[in-house]
Design a protein around this motif. Sequence first.
Motif, mmCIF file in Angstrom:
data_model
loop_
_atom_site.group_PDB
_atom_site.id
_atom_site.type_symbol
_atom_site.label_atom_id
_atom_site.label_comp_id
_atom_site.label_asym_id
_atom_site.label_seq_id
_atom_site.Cartn_x
_atom_site.Cartn_y
_atom_site.Cartn_z
ATOM 1 N N SER A 113 2.343 2.691 8.420
ATOM 2 C CA SER A 113 2.743 1.884 7.268
ATOM 3 C C SER A 113 4.163 1.370 7.462
ATOM 4 C CB SER A 113 2.664 2.703 5.970
ATOM 5 O OG SER A 113 1.319 3.044 5.679
ATOM 6 N N THR A 121 7.364 -0.608 5.469
ATOM 7 C CA THR A 121 8.005 -1.164 4.282
ATOM 8 C C THR A 121 8.964 -2.239 4.772
ATOM 9 O OG1 THR A 121 7.882 0.926 3.070
ATOM 10 C CG2 THR A 121 9.447 -0.713 2.264
ATOM 11 N N ARG A 179 7.462 -3.017 -3.946
ATOM 12 C CA ARG A 179 8.594 -2.163 -4.284
ATOM 13 C C ARG A 179 9.761 -3.047 -4.735
ATOM 14 N NH1 ARG A 179 7.896 3.035 -2.279
ATOM 15 N NH2 ARG A 179 6.164 3.295 -0.813
ATOM 16 N N GLN A 182 10.760 -5.924 -1.617
ATOM 17 C CA GLN A 182 10.108 -5.054 -0.647
ATOM 18 C C GLN A 182 8.608 -4.972 -0.887
ATOM 19 O OE1 GLN A 182 11.897 -1.150 -0.689
ATOM 20 N NE2 GLN A 182 13.628 -1.780 0.588
ATOM 21 N N ASP A 212 4.862 -2.981 1.072
ATOM 22 C CA ASP A 212 4.296 -2.103 2.096
ATOM 23 C C ASP A 212 3.065 -2.740 2.715
ATOM 24 O OD1 ASP A 212 6.223 -0.330 1.360
ATOM 25 O OD2 ASP A 212 4.857 1.229 0.628
#
Length: 228
Positions: free
Chosen positions: A23, A25, A55, A59, A61
């Motif tokens: 993953s 970010t 996020r 941001q 993910d």
Amino acid sequence: MFTGIVQGIASVHRITDKEGLRSFTLDFPNGFCEGLEIGASVACDGVCLTVTELRGDTQADFDVMQQSLKLTTLGQLREGGHLNVERAAKEGAEIGGHPLSGHVDFMATLVEVRQPANNHVMRMAVPAPWMRYIFAKGYVAVNGASLTVAEAHRDSDGSGWFEVWLIPETLRMTTFADKSVGSLLHIEIERQTQVLVDTIRDAVFEKVGALLPALKAFAQDKGLPLDL
């Protein structure tokens, strides 16, 4: 679908390894995430990835399978690394480059960089058989950016190289200025060119397939290339 016009540069904020996938970010430029939703597609260095979590305002993910990590440079990314990014095109969007699927066909190696006045020239080595789909003045996507091929050379074994010339604005909006000789770059060929080339090849094989062994033997005897 994507247009091949890079909208900004994202940086890797955090990498989290999970069973069977990794993953990422990513930090995006201001305004990039406006209206972005979970499930949306974002091209990251030309690789279509799906937003799994948002996020804040800058941001998001993304999960990447092990297979994709092996077939692309995403497996080599480290925190602090940078990527060309583009959001999926909306219906009716202007196609400033050429239509892209976000599926990488192969990786090319940057073998030469030249910097004539106000230009940046990159020459990339292409493995066989992909060079058959790349022509001078045609389109190719490099790390998600739609670029015009300036020069192209094909060897008898089906490999070869091509060059692209980048203007200062392209360098400003992408990560290409940071690439050096030996860097691997994602390549997506132009699909209409692939369909045309493959259709012609299939037609040739259908008409002269039985004669190919004799033609290849003749070409080998005369020292002539015959890459079909």
